[in-house]
Scaffold this motif. Structure first.
Motif, mmCIF file in Angstrom:
data_model
loop_
_atom_site.group_PDB
_atom_site.id
_atom_site.type_symbol
_atom_site.label_atom_id
_atom_site.label_comp_id
_atom_site.label_asym_id
_atom_site.label_seq_id
_atom_site.Cartn_x
_atom_site.Cartn_y
_atom_site.Cartn_z
ATOM 1 N N TYR A 118 33.804 33.698 43.883
ATOM 2 C CA TYR A 118 34.848 32.840 42.470
ATOM 3 C C TYR A 118 35.643 32.690 41.737
ATOM 4 O O TYR A 118 36.160 32.169 40.844
ATOM 5 C CB TYR A 118 33.300 32.375 41.516
ATOM 6 N N LEU A 119 35.518 34.144 41.050
ATOM 7 C CA LEU A 119 37.194 35.080 40.757
ATOM 8 C C LEU A 119 38.586 34.440 41.325
ATOM 9 O O LEU A 119 39.147 33.680 40.710
ATOM 10 C CB LEU A 119 36.990 35.556 40.892
ATOM 11 N N TYR A 120 38.330 34.611 42.391
ATOM 12 C CA TYR A 120 38.737 34.406 43.518
ATOM 13 C C TYR A 120 39.446 32.331 43.365
ATOM 14 O O TYR A 120 40.273 32.328 43.144
ATOM 15 C CB TYR A 120 39.287 34.170 44.774
ATOM 16 N N GLY A 172 38.434 29.871 41.227
ATOM 17 C CA GLY A 172 38.993 30.462 39.840
ATOM 18 C C GLY A 172 40.182 30.594 38.926
ATOM 19 O O GLY A 172 41.180 29.385 38.981
ATOM 20 N N LEU A 173 40.643 31.329 39.616
ATOM 21 C CA LEU A 173 42.387 32.169 39.417
ATOM 22 C C LEU A 173 43.113 31.288 40.295
ATOM 23 O O LEU A 173 43.943 30.125 40.328
ATOM 24 C CB LEU A 173 42.244 34.147 40.230
ATOM 25 N N SER A 230 43.094 26.955 39.228
ATOM 26 C CA SER A 230 44.206 26.712 37.340
ATOM 27 C C SER A 230 44.541 27.460 37.613
ATOM 28 O O SER A 230 46.483 27.319 36.872
ATOM 29 C CB SER A 230 42.887 27.952 36.231
ATOM 30 N N THR A 260 39.293 30.483 34.097
ATOM 31 C CA THR A 260 38.442 31.519 35.820
ATOM 32 C C THR A 260 36.946 31.765 35.165
ATOM 33 O O THR A 260 36.602 31.779 36.462
ATOM 34 C CB THR A 260 39.682 31.985 35.934
#
Length: 831
Positions: free
Chosen positions: A758-760, A762-763, A766, A804
């Motif tokens: 989810y970091l990938y 979100g980044l 955005s 993110t």
């Protein structure tokens, strides 16, 4: 069967419904507010105008116009203009809008004053009503005095509201109401002063205002006057707010489309999990139609509930719009609820849910009974014709809805193309990202990092839909932020002393030298010292203005024929001008033809080209000229720009007044200069551009707040789509985590895998949205504003990490229950 099956999947179906609730709420609230705005304008049209109809003129009415006014019997009249006002108590000075009132005004609506009796007594007692905010700013009270020109008058009361005035217009030039009989004593109305005379009328019950306007308006236009009825004024006011309504409707529609994408994605996963059950139903004798209708009914019912809830929220939400837009509205909006937006909201909930869920629902139609015996991750093949038909229906609906809002086929097509291109870019970037990971997979990374990347293209992955949801919301907010920066940059003051921030208007010829001598000893420099000559268009290419007005097929804009132009003469271009056609003529020698330069806007509206003849009426003297050049003028630049510029050697002896500009270093110097000039030259109007820039920035802040309010729906809808996608694929996550734990993975590893995934997302979402907003803002700056674009770091500093972190928090919200699921649970389900 639809009811029985839905009871086992209530939470997932509720998330389908949540995907469209906000979009429906946004559309319904804005539709209701637009209806209320229209009804309020129609209901309050007389109060907004202050009369049944008005005759106005930019000059003292001539004999013919005065005869028409006298025959109609005006109930009230006024002259209004901008001027400086001084407050003897504090010695302060301020640009105001003076309205000299005579007779009865307003004929409809009322002034709100403090004390209230001042509204009815100020004319009789010879007092002045001053804008309440202005009085508060300069610490003056009723009973104190105000100086207008050479006349000092007592302040009778504070003016809190006046029909037809908005907070934005009052912040630029606050209103001061003065009895008409005192205007001549102020000595403020001088040759060249910008003023407007208005006469207010009450119509008898049997008067046909449309017929009256049709008969009198052409006659008045020919005499440089105009007639406006309260109905035509209400239409003009309605059109001025119509574009804002269109924009807000489109922003709400985008939020709704985003929710529909979430529906399509969620239904895709939901139906994929149901294909085994559908195959068993077909083995038991269920037809294609029956199995298809089971799930269609579920989606339609959820869409109905979503439409009802969204409509209910929208009804409550519309209460916020009068508060958000109060500074832009010249009247109070009374809220009521009409049936059309409510019915539309409910029907749209059902229709759009079914329409966008149709493509994944088709999987139930084409599934084979043999699938009950197979274990396959592949989707059943669908008919290409049916898929094309479904895509076509979606595009057709988007086009028809946008056409209904915009009332223009080309704009509607542009909106559909814009939506398609934006979505295609976002989907394309996410697809390229997936392909890039596959092709350049970092096999040397550790287990946790590799698995998190694999999840981005695993079966039932949500990479594309989440990048669409996150990217579009970020794109809207970032584009708004960058555009606001561009607009503020266009109106910002330069630090150099060669940029004027003080403008002195209405300087008479005999005053010019004395004004210059009052400015230069203080250490200030004169930047512009221009002569202004007023004139009107008499004829174009030999055809008289009155004949052009009567020509029904003429493509010359009527304002060109009615406008009083303020022109100047000089021998060179300024930095805000650029020749696009013809040749600049710096000076005309005696006996030569007069060749002028006109702005491109003037040339377009007057249908002029280089070499065309145009005759001006220069205060009673006809002057024949030829268009020598056409200039592109950047009107947003705070410079002394003109539509018509003469060369030197022509207008020097014409009746004229002067405009001077200078640059003051700070607010204290500006206040000192204004006080000095108001005392020595009370007729001179001083415009402090610093105050105007402050108002412009405040307006942009308010507009951006409203638009951010709508962009919030897109972001929030995207987050709901994200929650729905995570929830819907929850069973798949349980299966994966249990298999990983069975193979020896620890809870911490599974938590890290999910966090990285989810970091990938979100980044990527955005960052893609911000990059797209950079591109769109650059296009706006280049093509629309013609300004250099210097990106702000705020979207990268705040939006990128903020969004993110939100995505990461929502992605992890379900992992707790996944981690608590024992391996036996999934083994039982598999068994």
């Amino acid at each position: 069967m639809a009811w029985r099956d839905s009871r086992a999947s209530t939470s997932r179906l509720l998330l389908f419904m949540a995907s469209i609730i906000l979009g429906i709420a946004a559309v319904v609230s804005i539709q209701l507010f637009s209806e209320n705005l229209k009804q309020n304008i129609e209901r309050q049209s007389k109060a907004l105008t202050g009369a049944d109809y008005i005759i106005d003129s930019r000059q003292l009415p001539n004999e013919k116009v005065q005869a028409i006014i006298d025959s109609l019997g005006p109930a009230g009249y006024e002259v209004n203009f901008s001027s400086m006002a001084a407050f003897p108590k504090s010695g302060a000075a301020r640009l105001v809008k003076v309205r000299g009132i005579g007779g009865h005004f307003p004929l409809y609506g009322t002034f709100e004053t403090k004390p209230q009796k001042a509204a009815s007594t100020y004319l009789r007692e010879g007092g002045v009503l001053v804008d309440a905010t202005l009085m508060l700013q300069y610490n003056v009270r009723p009973g104190d005095s105000i100086k207008l020109g050479v006349l000092t008058l007592p302040i009778a009361g504070a003016l809190k509201s006046i029909p037809g005035s908005s907070a934005i217009s009052a912040s630029v030039a606050p209103t001061v109401l003065v009895p008409f009989r005192f205007i001549s004593q102020t000595k403020l109305v001088q040759p060249g002063s910008r003023k407007e005379y208005q006469y207010f009328f009450v119509a008898s019950p049997d008067t046909d205002l449309e017929l009256l306007e049709k008969e009198l308006d052409p006659i008045l236009d020919a005499e440089n006057a105009d007639l406006d009825t309260h109905t035509s004024t209400s239409r003009q006011i309605g059109r001025s707010y119509e574009n804002l309504g269109k924009f807000l409707n489109l922003a709400a529609f985008i939020a709704l489309l985003l929710g529909c994408i979430g529906i399509a994605s969620s239904v895709h996963i939901y139906i994929k999990e149901k294909l085994g059950a559908v195959a068993i139903l077909k083995c038991l004798g269920a037809s294609r139609k029956q199995s298809f209708l089971i799930y269609l009914i579920q989606i339609a019912f959820m869409g109905l509930i979503g439409g009802v809830l969204g409509t209910a929220i929208g009804i409550g939400l519309q209460q916020a719009f009068p508060f958000l837009l109060k500074d832009f509205l010249p009247f109070d909006v009374q809220i009521s609820v009409s049936s059309q937006p409510i019915i539309m909201g409910v029907l749209m909930g059902v229709f759009m849910s079914v329409l966008f869920a149709l493509l994944p629902l088709l999987g139930t139609w084409y599934v084979s009974p043999l699938e009950a015996l197979r274990v396959s991750e592949e989707q059943p093949l669908k008919s290409k014709k049916v898929r094309l038909f479904t895509f076509g229906a979606i595009l057709l609906f988007i086009f028809l809805f946008s056409f209904w809002i915009l009332k223009d086929i080309l704009f509607a097509l542009a909106f559909v193309v814009g939506i398609f291109v934006t979505f295609a870019i976002l989907a394309g970037i996410s697809s390229l990202f997936i392909k890039g990971i596959k092709k350049y997979f970092p096999s040397s990374w550790g287990f946790t990092a590799r698995t998190s990347l694999l999840n981005l293209f695993r079966p039932n992955n949500q990479t594309v839909v989440l990048v669409l949801a996150i990217g579009l919301g970020t794109f809207l907010i970032s584009t708004l932020y960058f555009t606001k920066d561009i607009l503020l940059a266009k109106t910002s003051l330069e630090n150099g002393t060669d940029s004027a921030n003080i403008i002195l208007l209405d300087v008479q010829p005999e005053q010019r030298d004395a004004v210059v001598k009052s400015i230069t000893p203080t250490g200030l420099e004169i930047i512009d010292n221009l002569s202004i000559v007023t004139m009107r268009v008499h004829s174009i290419r030999g055809q008289l203005s009155n004949d052009i007005r009567k020509d029904t097929i003429s493509n010359i804009n009527e304002w060109v024929l009615n406008h009083e132009f303020r022109t100047t003469f000089r021998d060179s271009l300024i930095s805000s001008e650029e020749i696009t056609a013809g040749k600049w003529i710096p000076e005309i020698m005696p006996g030569q033809a007069v060749k002028i330069s006109v702005s491109d806007g003037f040339a377009e509206n007057a249908n002029l080209a280089v070499g065309d003849q145009i005759t001006f009426n220069v205060q009673g003297i006809l002057m024949e000229t030829t268009v020598g050049s056409i200039r592109k003028v950047d009107w947003a630049r705070m410079q002394m720009n003109f539509m018509v510029v003469f060369p030197e050697g022509v207008l020097e002896k014409a009746p004229q007044f002067h405009v001077l500009t200078t640059n003051v270093p700070d607010e204290a110097a500006s206040a000192s200069l204004q006080r000095d000039l108001v005392i020595k030259f009370p007729n001179v109007t001083v415009v402090d551009l610093r105050q105007i820039y402050t108002v412009v920035e405040d307006v942009l802040d308010k507009i951006s707040w409203v638009i951010n309010f709508m962009a919030f729906f897109s972001i929030l809808t995207g987050l709901i789509v994200l929650i729905g996608s995570v929830r819907t694929s929850k069973y798949q996550r349980i299966k994966e985590s249990v298999l990983l734990r069975t193979l020896g993975a620890k809870s911490k590893q599974i938590l890290n895998i999910t966090s990285l995934e989810y970091l990938y997302l979100g980044l990527l979402g955005s960052l893609t949205g911000i990059i797209l907003s950079l591109i769109s803002s650059q296009l706006l700056a280049t093509l629309l504003f013609n300004e250099p674009f210097v990106p702000s770091g705020i979207p990268f500093i705040l939006f990128l990490p903020g969004i993110t972190i939100l995505v990461l928090a929502i992605g992890l919200s379900n992992i707790r229950s996944v981690l608590q699921s024992p391996p036996l649970e999934i083994l039982r389900k598999v068994g």
